[in-house]
Design a protein around this motif. Sequence first.
Motif, short mmCIF file in Angstrom:
data_model
loop_
_atom_site.label_atom_id
_atom_site.label_comp_id
_atom_site.label_asym_id
_atom_site.label_seq_id
_atom_site.Cartn_x
_atom_site.Cartn_y
_atom_site.Cartn_z
N ASP A 357 62.12 -97.31 27.81
CA ASP A 357 62.30 -98.32 29.08
C ASP A 357 60.96 -97.98 29.75
O ASP A 357 61.33 -97.21 30.92
CB ASP A 357 63.60 -98.39 29.70
CG ASP A 357 64.61 -98.59 28.69
OD1 ASP A 357 64.49 -99.72 27.82
OD2 ASP A 357 65.84 -98.23 28.82
N ILE A 358 59.96 -98.70 29.83
CA ILE A 358 58.84 -97.89 30.62
C ILE A 358 58.14 -99.05 31.19
O ILE A 358 57.84 -100.37 30.81
CB ILE A 358 57.79 -97.18 29.37
CG1 ILE A 358 58.57 -96.03 29.15
CG2 ILE A 358 56.60 -96.98 30.09
CD1 ILE A 358 57.70 -95.48 27.79
N CYS A 359 57.61 -98.85 32.58
CA CYS A 359 56.56 -99.97 33.04
C CYS A 359 55.39 -99.10 33.13
O CYS A 359 55.11 -98.05 33.80
CB CYS A 359 57.35 -100.27 34.37
SG CYS A 359 56.32 -101.08 35.73
N ILE A 360 54.35 -99.88 32.76
CA ILE A 360 52.79 -99.37 33.17
C ILE A 360 52.31 -100.20 34.13
O ILE A 360 52.18 -101.60 33.98
CB ILE A 360 52.20 -99.61 31.75
CG1 ILE A 360 52.84 -98.60 30.72
CG2 ILE A 360 50.62 -99.18 31.78
CD1 ILE A 360 52.20 -99.00 29.36
N LEU A 361 51.86 -99.59 35.07
CA LEU A 361 50.83 -100.13 36.28
C LEU A 361 49.53 -99.92 36.19
O LEU A 361 49.01 -99.03 35.66
CB LEU A 361 51.55 -99.69 37.57
CG LEU A 361 52.83 -99.90 38.17
CD1 LEU A 361 53.77 -99.33 37.13
CD2 LEU A 361 53.14 -99.62 39.46
N ASP A 362 48.60 -101.21 36.52
CA ASP A 362 47.34 -101.06 36.81
C ASP A 362 46.79 -100.29 37.96
O ASP A 362 47.27 -100.84 39.16
CB ASP A 362 46.74 -102.41 36.69
CG ASP A 362 45.34 -102.56 36.63
OD1 ASP A 362 44.51 -101.39 36.66
OD2 ASP A 362 44.67 -103.56 36.59
N LEU A 363 46.38 -99.13 37.92
CA LEU A 363 46.01 -98.34 39.29
C LEU A 363 44.55 -98.85 39.80
O LEU A 363 44.27 -98.14 40.89
CB LEU A 363 45.61 -96.92 38.78
CG LEU A 363 46.96 -96.26 38.36
CD1 LEU A 363 46.96 -94.63 37.96
CD2 LEU A 363 48.30 -96.25 39.30
N TYR A 369 43.88 -96.58 45.90
CA TYR A 369 42.79 -95.64 46.31
C TYR A 369 42.99 -95.11 47.59
O TYR A 369 43.21 -95.89 48.63
CB TYR A 369 41.34 -96.46 45.96
CG TYR A 369 40.95 -96.53 44.58
CD1 TYR A 369 40.41 -95.36 43.92
CD2 TYR A 369 41.29 -97.78 44.03
CE1 TYR A 369 39.87 -95.81 42.57
CE2 TYR A 369 41.01 -98.00 42.53
CZ TYR A 369 40.16 -97.13 42.04
OH TYR A 369 39.88 -97.15 40.68
N PRO A 370 42.32 -93.78 47.72
CA PRO A 370 42.33 -92.64 47.01
C PRO A 370 43.90 -92.22 46.34
O PRO A 370 44.59 -92.38 46.91
CB PRO A 370 41.69 -91.52 47.60
CG PRO A 370 42.04 -91.98 49.01
CD PRO A 370 42.57 -93.34 49.29
N ARG A 371 43.62 -91.74 45.38
CA ARG A 371 45.05 -91.24 44.56
C ARG A 371 45.35 -89.93 44.86
O ARG A 371 45.45 -88.87 44.15
CB ARG A 371 44.63 -91.35 42.98
CG ARG A 371 44.40 -92.88 42.51
CD ARG A 371 43.98 -93.13 41.14
NE ARG A 371 43.53 -94.32 40.87
CZ ARG A 371 42.94 -94.74 39.59
NH1 ARG A 371 42.60 -93.65 38.73
NH2 ARG A 371 42.62 -95.77 39.38
N ASN A 372 45.74 -89.90 46.09
CA ASN A 372 46.04 -88.53 46.58
C ASN A 372 47.50 -88.10 45.81
O ASN A 372 47.75 -87.06 45.77
CB ASN A 372 46.17 -88.61 47.92
CG ASN A 372 44.66 -88.61 48.52
OD1 ASN A 372 43.83 -88.05 48.15
ND2 ASN A 372 44.65 -89.44 49.81
N ASP A 373 48.46 -88.92 46.03
CA ASP A 373 49.99 -88.68 45.66
C ASP A 373 50.44 -89.86 45.02
O ASP A 373 51.03 -90.77 45.68
CB ASP A 373 50.59 -88.23 46.81
CG ASP A 373 52.13 -87.73 46.41
OD1 ASP A 373 52.42 -88.14 45.32
OD2 ASP A 373 52.84 -87.05 47.25
N LEU A 374 50.28 -89.98 43.71
CA LEU A 374 50.65 -91.57 43.07
C LEU A 374 52.23 -91.68 43.24
O LEU A 374 52.73 -92.82 43.14
CB LEU A 374 50.26 -91.34 41.66
CG LEU A 374 48.76 -91.76 41.45
CD1 LEU A 374 48.43 -91.74 40.07
CD2 LEU A 374 48.59 -93.08 42.17
N ALA A 375 52.79 -90.59 43.11
CA ALA A 375 54.59 -90.61 43.36
C ALA A 375 54.65 -91.44 44.65
O ALA A 375 55.53 -92.36 45.01
CB ALA A 375 55.27 -89.53 43.23
#
Length: 422
Positions: A357-363, A369-375
């Motif tokens: 059961d997975i969701c995939i996001l387009d970054l 941006y910037p990807r300092n802390d994606l969580a």
Amino acid sequence: MNILVKNIKMLMGGEIAEGDICISGDTIAAAGTPPKEFTAEKIIDGSGKLAIPGLINCHAHSYMSLFRNLADDLTFEDWLFGSIMPREDALSSEDAYWGAMLSCAEMIKSGTVCFMDMHMFPNKCAEAASTLGMKAVMTRGLTGPDRTEKDAIRRFNEHMQEREQWADDPLISFKLGPHAIYTCGRDYLEFLIEKARETEQEFHIHLSETVNEVNNCYKEQGRSPVEYLDSLGFFDVKTAAAHCVHLSEHDMDILAEKNVSVIHNPKSNLKLANGIAPIPRLLEKGVNVCMGTDSQASNNTLNMFSEMNFAALLHKGTTGIPTVCAARQVLDFATVNAAKALGFEKTGAIAAGNKADICILDLDRPQFYPRNDLAAALVYSANGSEVDTVIINGEIVLEKGKLTKFDEEEIYAKARQVAEKF
């Protein structure tokens, strides 16, 4: 089908890892390094994307999408009794089906893989979820004064018949759904407690949502709604309680002792001016807090990214403590805590052996941006539009932002047609 998601960032245990996700049938076979013997029938390029556990909406009324923006800026009593209930009476089962289809489409397209529904139309909401490939926990809204009232028993029998009809569907499960203490008499609640034990079912209920509910309970029962249900032995049955806005310290101690899961619905509660649930205090007491949107009539969306963002900010502002409801904790509300509330042992996290059961996001979006802390970005920056692919029970139900199992345009057309009657 064996699916390989290659070279993707993954949210695992609150942290970001990189690697591959191997899906075999309905299960995650590996997350990280693929087994040498794994052969994929379909490969998804995960470059520039982030995989997260699919979000879980623990409290919704899916048929009510048709009432979106029809009853705004009203008191709770005017909203429920003056606007919503009369419109519910005008709905047909077919109307409810298309309302639920619209809700399921909205949830899938914003990253939700599972929801718990309280509904009025047997089979229709389950049929919509199954058609679009969603997991759903169905609870027929049960109301009545006592076990002798004809309609009260009819509703219970409808629930049992629906449960039997969908027993073999891996996506659909059931809980008993007494609506609330103000729509269920004492004898009817006692009847449902007996039936829950006989049939090994759990409860989903609205609880302590409004000041009037609490005040009336004190007048009629001499105690709070939580104390009243506890006195009946209600919480001896595993319970997920929506709202829980107006709680005393003693109420919260009971919920903790009885392992009741609290479903936080912050946007709905504030829109109807019902107040703010004491989530930080509940967490301190060890209560399992999960999250729901409620319906589009009171929210007005089913977007769990929006709900997470709102919850994180709300409790910081009301407590004056910026560390409460941190991003990773709120993510748990919508994933692992939600899975626990619904009784799903193998979902809510990306891990080998869990359900796929997975969701995939387009970054590749400016908000990432910037990807300092994606969580943290999932709670404070994401808005749901980034959802590219959704996999439920190992089946791709959204690919490149489009539903795979049903024509979206037909859903929108039918919803417009049905809504004309309102």
